[in-house]
Scaffold this active site. Structure first.
Site, PDB file in Angstrom:
ATOM      1  N   ALA A 115      68.326  11.293  24.583  1.00 18.26           N
ATOM      2  CA  ALA A 115      69.966  11.680  25.928  1.00 18.26           C
ATOM      3  C   ALA A 115      70.181  11.195  26.115  1.00 18.26           C
ATOM      4  O   ALA A 115      69.935  10.050  27.281  1.00 18.26           O
ATOM      5  CB  ALA A 115      69.931  13.515  25.658  1.00 18.26           C
ATOM      6  N   ASP A 116      71.922  10.801  26.317  1.00 21.15           N
ATOM      7  CA  ASP A 116      73.029   9.985  27.206  1.00 21.15           C
ATOM      8  C   ASP A 116      72.812  11.328  28.948  1.00 21.15           C
ATOM      9  O   ASP A 116      72.370  12.517  28.480  1.00 21.15           O
ATOM     10  CB  ASP A 116      74.287  10.290  27.203  1.00 21.15           C
ATOM     11  CG  ASP A 116      74.829   9.505  27.898  1.00 21.15           C
ATOM     12  OD1 ASP A 116      74.326   8.726  28.704  1.00 21.15           O
ATOM     13  OD2 ASP A 116      75.623   8.308  27.460  1.00 21.15           O
ATOM     14  N   GLY A 117      73.175  10.982  30.012  1.00 21.89           N
ATOM     15  CA  GLY A 117      73.155  11.686  31.417  1.00 21.89           C
ATOM     16  C   GLY A 117      73.103  12.586  31.281  1.00 21.89           C
ATOM     17  O   GLY A 117      74.821  12.790  31.022  1.00 21.89           O
ATOM     18  N   HIS A 152      75.207  14.944  20.526  1.00 16.68           N
ATOM     19  CA  HIS A 152      73.533  15.203  20.681  1.00 16.68           C
ATOM     20  C   HIS A 152      73.249  16.127  19.680  1.00 16.68           C
ATOM     21  O   HIS A 152      71.827  16.817  19.729  1.00 16.68           O
ATOM     22  CB  HIS A 152      73.331  15.307  22.136  1.00 16.68           C
ATOM     23  CG  HIS A 152      73.473  14.109  23.059  1.00 16.68           C
ATOM     24  ND1 HIS A 152      75.146  14.329  23.329  1.00 16.68           N
ATOM     25  CD2 HIS A 152      72.348  13.970  23.007  1.00 16.68           C
ATOM     26  CE1 HIS A 152      74.265  12.270  23.571  1.00 16.68           C
ATOM     27  NE2 HIS A 152      72.798  13.083  24.012  1.00 16.68           N
ATOM     28  N   ALA A 178      73.799  14.822  29.236  1.00 15.38           N
ATOM     29  CA  ALA A 178      75.093  15.157  27.890  1.00 15.38           C
ATOM     30  C   ALA A 178      73.905  16.815  26.636  1.00 15.38           C
ATOM     31  O   ALA A 178      75.074  17.410  26.452  1.00 15.38           O
ATOM     32  CB  ALA A 178      74.349  14.198  26.889  1.00 15.38           C
TER      33      ALA A 178
END
Length: 741
Positions: free
Chosen positions: A273-275, A251, A277
């Site tokens: 973005a991932d959760g 990220h 993250a």
């Protein structure tokens, strides 16, 4: 746009189930939603409006049924139009790793099973259908796992990977993009958010979200090809991965998200973005504003549930982020909304896509059929006769609805899933008695049902043992704020997100159950339901036949029964190697050929069953049509020409069926160390019994190139071994000579 409005477009802060309240058959928007809209004058995207599972707490009583879906999405869009200055609609994003994770949606086999089909055309059709189910609810973004490579089966998310092989995963990724987005790149049906970018399957020790200690060569050879294939197919979105690569979190990895993805590959979509993250970037920065700067400068456009992108406005005012960087991300989000038609007059009057549930069932069943992989068939026990007088069906996965479905699955109506016991009961002829007991559970050490299992088995002509694991989440479990399971000690779940294991043995007392029943000398068929390869060495000697069912989806029980009783000729090929034990790992087939010893002092180094392996009720020998060396020039390859390799494939058995022709290469003369073999082409074809077909496979620059000493992708002159066969270890060989001109 004001800075505040721009920040609103980069946020996906809310969980979808937070924004509505269902009262009887009516819906109202929550204050949480309204306050968020007021604060940011809009929402970039809204995740999981329709997500239903134990984490969200959504089920049939409090969730949104299909018939109300468009009403609710329109209600949200209308509110945004009426209560924000610009009236910019939101993107609805949903999980669909193997079908939309919503009430009454179709649950297909998980990707490890899809990878076992080796059928890209079928995957395209399945993804096209999933897109229709998303569209009929008004969804724009489908989050789909295609990029992870299954290099360590201890990892709980192995089930979400297509394969341990980058070429197979890349071909399946291309199929997903083509199916979900459609042929018109200027007006995609649904945008596939490909995840996770990148190298999440390289986590040390198989730990979920753990660091990937790899260099750029390994990254480019193994982990980047699926995303590169997706971009070339028109992919417009991807999700960054939790892991770090050589010390840099994905990220905040500008080289990955901007240098490679955008500048090198010309990707012009969005990076999500991932959760939560982005919250993890606080481990680097200790400061939310600086974390936002790291992610934005790297190339992350859209947040997911974190508290970081809510700080962008303050970070700009404090000089930590340039507003021009914010503008780039906003433009990308708005560009995607434009392509999806969200700025048209019809945005608030969406209509249901035309979806044939019959077509969905047909595709689901066919994917399950083609995924089933036959590993052993001693004395040709299979297929069974439907006229057996008594069949014993035993095991923890024989009659369990959720164990067939994998992680990221919504609550199911009982009638929508066919268990193995049901499938067998419906396929046998009248007069065949089906005896059933569970025998044991997945993880429990309770043996109290062993005697009952032995009694049933002693009365049967044949025993079908349904073993394996489960990725089924249960209501009452504890979850992290990103949905990953925390507490599962009392559950049967032994695979799925955050469920990593130290060994690959079957759980509980399943091994002991097999050994107990083997004492009866009744023919036994083992059916493994699994999201990762288990160690089979302790049970293989006792089983006369072994089928891998993976997590086969709602109609998996029917498909497995059809294979066992001969209505379907098995055609699945292993997408991952199956080790003897976790002690050997890694055992992926495409290891580096550097002269190192492969065996251990106390264990062999090779897999028990190799990548690409899978039996059929027929034999499909294949060989090169000519033994003459192939030749091609570097100049030709650089200019886009491709080498056509001709292969003859025969069906020498008594059953019609699918053959999977696999072409591997080994570069024999290279400036850097090469792998023992690498899959570079394959084709699945139907061949009637007794017939021979000619297959032409192609190799081009991409397939024959290496990453040289300076990390340039080049084709070097010299000899390359071409290998063709039914698996990675049963191969006919000949040479390819690559010359300068």
């Amino acid at each position: 746009m004001t800075l505040e409005e721009k920040v609103g477009q980069l946020n996906q802060k809310l969980y979808g189930w937070q924004v509505y309240r269902k009262i009887g058959n009516q819906y109202e928007l929550t204050e949480t939603f309204k306050q968020h809209v007021q604060k940011f004058q809009g929402i970039g995207a809204l995740y999981g409006l329709f997500r239903a599972d134990p984490w969200s707490g959504i089920h049939f009583e409090n969730g949104i049924p299909l018939e109300d879906s468009i009403h609710v999405t329109n209600m949200i869009q209308d509110y945004l139009k009426e209560h924000t200055r610009l009236g910019i609609p939101t993107l609805f994003s949903e999980e669909c790793p193997h079908g939309h994770q919503a009430l009454d949606s179709t649950v297909f086999p998980t990707h490890l099973g899809s990878g076992a089909t080796w059928n890209t055309d079928l995957q395209t059709s399945v993804s096209e259908y999933i897109a229709l189910e998303l569209m009929e609810r008004g969804v724009h973004l489908g989050l789909v796992s295609t990029l992870d490579i299954a290099r360590d089966p201890r990892w709980g998310r192995t089930e979400e990977c297509f394969s341990e092989d980058p070429y197979l995963a890349a071909r399946m990724t291309k199929a997903v993009v083509k199916g979900m987005q459609g042929d018109n790149k200027e007006a995609p049906n649904v945008i596939a958010v490909l995840k996770h970018f990148a190298a999440q399957g390289a986590a040390v020790g198989g730990h979920n979200a753990g660091p990937a200690l790899i260099g750029e060569r390994e990254l480019r050879e193994i982990y980047l090809p699926p995303m590169k294939a997706g971009v070339r197919s028109g992919a417009l979105a991807c999700m960054a991965a939790y892991n770090e690569i050589d010390g840099i979190p994905c990220h905040s990895n500008r080289k990955l998200l901007t240098g490679i993805l955008r500048e090198e590959w010309s990707f012009n979509g969005i990076v999500m973005a991932d959760g939560t993250a982005l919250d993890r970037l606080l481990l680097l920065t200790g400061d939310k504003e600086l974390a936002a700067a790291y992610a934005l400068n790297a190339g992350v456009d859209l947040s997911l549930w974190d508290d970081i992108y809510t700080q962008i406005e303050v970070a700009v005012m404090n000089g930590k982020i340039k507003e021009s960087v914010v503008d780039k991300a906003v433009k990308r989000v708005l560009y995607v909304k434009f392509l999806l038609g969200l700025f048209s007059e019809k945005v608030n009057k969406q209509k249901c896509a035309s979806v044939s549930r019959k077509e969905g069932k047909t595709l689901n069943l066919e994917m399950a059929r083609q995924s089933i992989t036959l590993l052993k068939n001693k004395h040709h026990l299979l297929p069974l006769s439907k006229t057996n007088k008594t069949v014993a069906v035993i095991g923890p996965n024989a009659d369990n609805v959720y164990n067939l479905l994998g992680d990221y699955t919504a609550p199911q109506r009982k009638e929508s899933v066919v268990t193995i016991k049901q499938g067998i009961s419906e396929i046998v002829e009248e007069g065949c008695e089906i005896l059933y007991t569970k025998g044991c559970r997945i993880r429990s050490t309770d043996m109290s049902d062993f005697n009952n299992a032995k009694t049933i088995a002693s009365k049967a002509d044949v025993v079908i043992l349904a073993l394996g694991g489960s990725s089924a989440r249960e209501f009452g479990m504890e979850f992290q704020d990103n949905g990953a399971v925390i507490d599962y000690d009392q559950a049967e779940m032994d695979c799925g997100e955050n469920i990593d294991v130290a060994n690959l043995d079957l759980g509980g007392v399943q091994k002991e159950l097999v050994q107990e029943l083997a004492s009866l000398n009744t023919p036994m068929i083992g059916v493994l339901i699994q999201g990762r390869p288990y160690s089979l060495k302790d049970i293989e000697p006792y089983l006369d036949a072994i089928l891998i069912g993976w997590y086969p989806g709602q109609l998996g029980g029917q498909a497995i029964a059809e294979v066992i009783f001969g209505d379907v000729n098995p055609s699945g090929k292993l997408p991952v190697s199956i080790p003897y034990s976790a002690d050997q790992l890694p055992v992926y087939y495409n290891a580096k050929n550097s002269g190192a010893k492969s065996d251990y002092y106390d264990e062999v180094g090779h897999a028990m069953y190799s990548f690409g392996y899978g039996l059929s009720y027929s034999l499909f020998p294949c060989e090169f049509s000519t033994k003459e060396h192939e030749t091609i020039s570097i100049h030709s390859l650089t200019n886009g020409e491709r080498l056509h390799v001709s292969v003859d494939v025969s069906n020498t058995g008594a059953y019609d069926g699918f053959a999977v022709v696999q072409l591997y290469i080994q570069d024999l003369e290279a400036s850097v160390t090469q792998r023992i073999k690498e899959l570079k082409a394959f084709k699945k074809i139907w061949i009637p019994a007794g017939e021979t077909k000619n297959v032409r496979l192609q190799l081009g620059f991409e397939e024959l190139a290496i990453w040289d000493l300076e990390m340039n992708q080049v084709v070097e002159p010299g000899n390359v071994m071409l290998m063709i066969g039914e698996s990675s270890d049963q191969l006919d060989e000949k040479k390819l000579v690559i010359h300068e001109e």
